[in-house]
Write an enzyme that holds these catalytic residues in place. Structure first.
Site, mmCIF file in Angstrom:
data_model
loop_
_atom_site.group_PDB
_atom_site.id
_atom_site.type_symbol
_atom_site.label_atom_id
_atom_site.label_comp_id
_atom_site.label_asym_id
_atom_site.label_seq_id
_atom_site.Cartn_x
_atom_site.Cartn_y
_atom_site.Cartn_z
ATOM 1 N N SER A 118 1.103 -0.763 0.271
ATOM 2 C CA SER A 118 0.540 0.189 -0.119
ATOM 3 C C SER A 118 1.097 1.098 -0.287
ATOM 4 C CB SER A 118 -0.765 -0.511 1.178
ATOM 5 O OG SER A 118 -0.326 0.075 2.316
ATOM 6 N N HIS A 139 -2.721 -3.738 -5.823
ATOM 7 C CA HIS A 139 -3.278 -3.183 -4.423
ATOM 8 C C HIS A 139 -4.657 -2.800 -3.734
ATOM 9 C CE1 HIS A 139 -3.426 0.165 -1.284
ATOM 10 N NE2 HIS A 139 -3.021 -0.447 -1.043
ATOM 11 N N GLU A 151 -6.376 -0.818 -7.562
ATOM 12 C CA GLU A 151 -5.277 -0.115 -7.869
ATOM 13 C C GLU A 151 -4.577 -0.995 -8.937
ATOM 14 O OE1 GLU A 151 -5.236 3.768 -5.414
ATOM 15 O OE2 GLU A 151 -3.975 2.281 -4.532
ATOM 16 N N ASN A 189 -4.637 6.889 -1.567
ATOM 17 C CA ASN A 189 -3.906 7.163 -0.231
ATOM 18 C C ASN A 189 -3.609 8.230 -0.485
ATOM 19 O OD1 ASN A 189 -4.579 5.194 1.358
ATOM 20 N ND2 ASN A 189 -2.926 4.344 0.923
HETATM 21 P P1 NAI Z 1 -0.736 -8.842 7.856
HETATM 22 O O1 NAI Z 1 -0.369 -8.675 9.265
HETATM 23 O O2 NAI Z 1 -1.950 -9.969 8.466
HETATM 24 O O3 NAI Z 1 -0.376 -10.420 7.214
HETATM 25 C C1 NAI Z 1 1.073 -11.013 6.763
HETATM 26 C C2 NAI Z 1 0.875 -12.228 6.542
HETATM 27 O O4 NAI Z 1 2.108 -12.517 5.809
HETATM 28 C C3 NAI Z 1 1.804 -12.802 7.791
HETATM 29 O O5 NAI Z 1 0.448 -13.953 7.997
HETATM 30 C C4 NAI Z 1 3.428 -13.246 8.482
HETATM 31 O O6 NAI Z 1 3.261 -14.278 8.235
HETATM 32 C C5 NAI Z 1 3.360 -13.264 6.418
HETATM 33 N N1 NAI Z 1 3.985 -13.284 6.268
HETATM 34 C C6 NAI Z 1 5.684 -12.311 6.411
HETATM 35 N N2 NAI Z 1 5.839 -12.767 5.346
HETATM 36 C C7 NAI Z 1 6.210 -13.670 5.375
HETATM 37 C C8 NAI Z 1 6.879 -14.076 4.127
HETATM 38 N N3 NAI Z 1 8.697 -13.638 3.778
HETATM 39 N N4 NAI Z 1 6.193 -15.355 3.701
HETATM 40 C C9 NAI Z 1 5.059 -15.978 3.496
HETATM 41 N N5 NAI Z 1 4.592 -15.093 4.216
HETATM 42 C C10 NAI Z 1 4.941 -14.263 5.129
HETATM 43 O O7 NAI Z 1 -1.107 -7.851 7.036
HETATM 44 P P2 NAI Z 1 -1.591 -6.968 6.019
HETATM 45 O O8 NAI Z 1 -2.301 -6.657 6.807
HETATM 46 O O9 NAI Z 1 -2.585 -8.823 5.205
HETATM 47 O O10 NAI Z 1 -1.002 -6.445 4.595
HETATM 48 C C11 NAI Z 1 -0.171 -6.990 3.831
HETATM 49 C C12 NAI Z 1 0.199 -6.578 2.832
HETATM 50 O O11 NAI Z 1 -1.024 -5.981 2.119
HETATM 51 C C13 NAI Z 1 1.150 -5.466 3.255
HETATM 52 O O12 NAI Z 1 2.147 -4.835 1.950
HETATM 53 C C14 NAI Z 1 0.128 -4.211 3.399
HETATM 54 O O13 NAI Z 1 0.709 -2.924 3.385
HETATM 55 C C15 NAI Z 1 -0.597 -4.294 2.285
HETATM 56 N N6 NAI Z 1 -1.896 -4.327 2.473
HETATM 57 C C16 NAI Z 1 -3.086 -4.277 3.299
HETATM 58 C C17 NAI Z 1 -3.909 -3.606 3.572
HETATM 59 C C18 NAI Z 1 -4.788 -3.215 4.912
HETATM 60 O O14 NAI Z 1 -5.833 -2.441 5.236
HETATM 61 N N7 NAI Z 1 -4.858 -4.674 5.776
HETATM 62 C C19 NAI Z 1 -5.251 -3.219 2.817
HETATM 63 C C20 NAI Z 1 -4.078 -2.753 1.603
HETATM 64 C C21 NAI Z 1 -2.740 -3.376 1.383
#
Ligand code: NAI
Length: 503
Positions: A118, A139, A151, A189
């Site tokens: 994001s 995104h 996006e 954003n």
């Molecule tokens: P989250 O923390 O809920 O999930 C991330 C997951 O990735 C975790 O389960 C973790 O174990 C896993 N992980 C971390 N490193 C890893 C790797 N090297 N290989 C495999 N698995 C791995 O995070 P979330 O909120 O789902 O965000 C994920 C991405 O999406 C980020 O880049 C965030 O900026 C983006 N994003 C998040 C939004 C939100 O509202 N939470 C909205 C839009 C984008």
């Protein structure tokens, strides 16, 4: 066609992305380095789909088919045959770069690598890859199946064919694909900054309280949430970090400047809903809102005099005042006993009083960018006699419609927030971050605004918005924060709608 998709990271976003595409008939393989999270994600998705089925939105056969299309895998090697890999892992550049580099060793050269980042630069993520042309941003917004926008971010070296394929896939899954170049905050954003930063600025200047600002912006322009309710929901730690990052990425353009007060609140742990206290206090997850006090009745002893050039607005205000039993003066100048109401655009009450040569003790301003049936706004200034304010308040609130009293501000609350939203939307169009059509579809979908930024401009009148900005800029000593976008100025000068595109 993209028929098989690997999703890496099964957190809040990865699981939603998996569900979306499995529901759209794609084979999805889901991976997470944490096997517990992976299991939780699949259970979470199954429960969501079962609830949909219980509500009759999905048949038993469809439910089973979607579930069978969503499979866990225990290593990245098992993703080798996917047409597209989408990463939704932790938001850290080096982690995403290392992941893509590792994936490149396992997949053919034409597999698309997409990032759900994001805030990181897609171009930078791709720069670590051997084939940066296959990398793009994809995104999504949370919750993915319900937020019908994605996006599609074009990195500097992304192959246009990759964008075409992602757009096609998004459309087939029922999402609107907003194609956007790789710029800070991408489209949504970036466009969302104006609402948050201008509200913060109002607070810094002591113009109104967070609850007042929220009420005014919900009841006037019709935003679904006030900016402070929104900050509490997102978490101020997150939204302030986004503000800082976008400000820095724009080389400290004052248009995006974050608030020092917000930084202090983050330091104090006042994040909002998740910490139990932010701009609101929360009990059992519910915000405690202050009671609005009824407008105190006072005797209307003095006549009123009104300065309002717009005939329709003037008629509406006259009608309101007359219904309260106010005696209205008709002369070009007020009598010595009159209470003067002025209706400035982008000017503060003090400047308006000086320009019109009115008596400061008995002059105050009324916001005209509002829904008079829902909430009215009066603006005082430091020289105002409190007895005059009390009479004006009763005159405008006698029928039970709430009246907010705010401190002197160039552009009240609504004018300056709306003008900032419109101006930033125009700037986004000017910089080709989105064409007008994309901008106007994407922002209501992602942010829930009742109109897109350009639509707001048309609704309130582009010339009026330009005037508000120019006057605000004047009041703040030519502060560049309020400089009108050339897109806005040109369309006003040429008499064109703000949605008029250009080559
Ligand atoms: P989250 O923390 O809920 O999930 C991330 C997951 O990735 C975790 O389960 C973790 O174990 C896993 N992980 C971390 N490193 C890893 C790797 N090297 N290989 C495999 N698995 C791995 O995070 P979330 O909120 O789902 O965000 C994920 C991405 O999406 C980020 O880049 C965030 O900026 C983006 N994003 C998040 C939004 C939100 O509202 N939470 C909205 C839009 C984008």
């Amino acid at each position: 066609m993209i028929s098989s998709i690997g999703v890496i990271g099964a957190g809040a976003m990865g699981r939603g992305i998996a569900q979306l595409f499995a529901s759209a008939g794609r084979q999805v393989l889901l991976f997470d380095q944490n096997t517990e999270v992976l299991e939780q994600a699949l259970t979470f998705n199954r429960q969501l789909l079962e609830r949909s089925q219980a509500k009759g939105r999905l048949s038993e056969d469809e439910l089973q088919a979607v579930l069978s299309r969503m499979q866990p895998v225990s290593s990245l090697d098992e993703l080798a045959d996917c047409d597209l890999l989408i990463e939704a892992v932790v938001e850290r550049l080096e982690v995403k770069q290392a992941l893509f580099l590792e994936l490149e060793d396992k997949v053919p050269a034409d597999t698309i690598l997409a990032s759900n980042t994001s805030s990181l630069s897609v171009t930078r993520i791709a720069s670590a890859c051997r084939h940066p042309e296959r990398v793009a941003g994809f995104h999504f917004f949370n919750p993915v199946p319900l937020m019908k926008l994605v996006e599609v971010v074009r990195g500097e070296r992304t192959d246009p064919q990759v964008i075409v394929r992602l757009v096609e896939l998004a459309e087939q899954a029922g999402h609107f694909p907003a194609i956007t170049p790789d710029t800070p905050g991408f489209l949504v954003n970036h466009a969302g900054r104006a609402y948050a930063t201008e509200a913060q600025r109002l607070l810094v200047e002591g113009i109104a309280t967070p609850q007042q600002i929220d009420r005014i912006l919900r009841d006037g322009p019709g935003f679904p949430m006030g900016p402070f309710e929104l900050a509490d929901l997102t978490g101020l730690d997150i939204s302030h970090a986004v503000m800082e990052s976008i400000f820095e990425q724009h080389y400290q353009d004052p248009r995006y400047s974050p608030s020092n007060l917000a930084a202090q609140r983050v330091a104090a742990g006042l994040f909002g809903r998740k910490s139990g206290e932010g701009y609101y206090r929360y009990e059992q997850g519910k915000a405690l809102r202050e009671m609005e006090i009824a407008v105190p009745r006072v005797a209307l002893e003095r006549p009123f005099w009104l300065d309002c050039a717009d005939p329709a607005l003037r008629a509406r205000l006259r009608q309101l005042l007359q219904a309260a039993g106010v005696q209205l003066e008709e002369g070009h100048e007020p009598s010595v006993s009159a209470i003067c109401l002025v209706t400035p655009l982008g000017e503060d009450a003090s400047s308006c009083i000086q320009r019109l040569g009115l008596p400061a003790q008995s002059t105050l301003a009324v916001e005209t960018l509002c829904d008079f049936d829902k909430r009215r706004v009066l603006m005082r200034q430091p020289a105002l006699d409190p007895a005059v304010l009390a009479q004006a308040r009763w005159a405008l609130g006698h029928d039970g419609v709430p009246v907010e009293v705010i401190n002197d501000s160039p552009g009240f609350v609504t004018q300056r927030v709306i003008a900032s939203v419109v101006n930033l939307g125009c700037e986004i169009a000017q910089r080709r971050i989105a064409d007008p059509y994309t901008l106007e579809r994407a922002i209501p979908l992602a942010l829930g605004y009742p109109l897109g930024p350009l639509g707001f401009g048309e609704h309130y009148g582009a010339a009026r918005i330009l005037r508000i900005l120019q006057n605000m800029q004047g009041c703040y000593g030519n502060e560049p924060r309020y400089r009108p976008s050339p897109w806005l100025r040109r369309r006003v000068q040429l008499g064109l709608p703000l949605t008029t595109a250009e080559e």
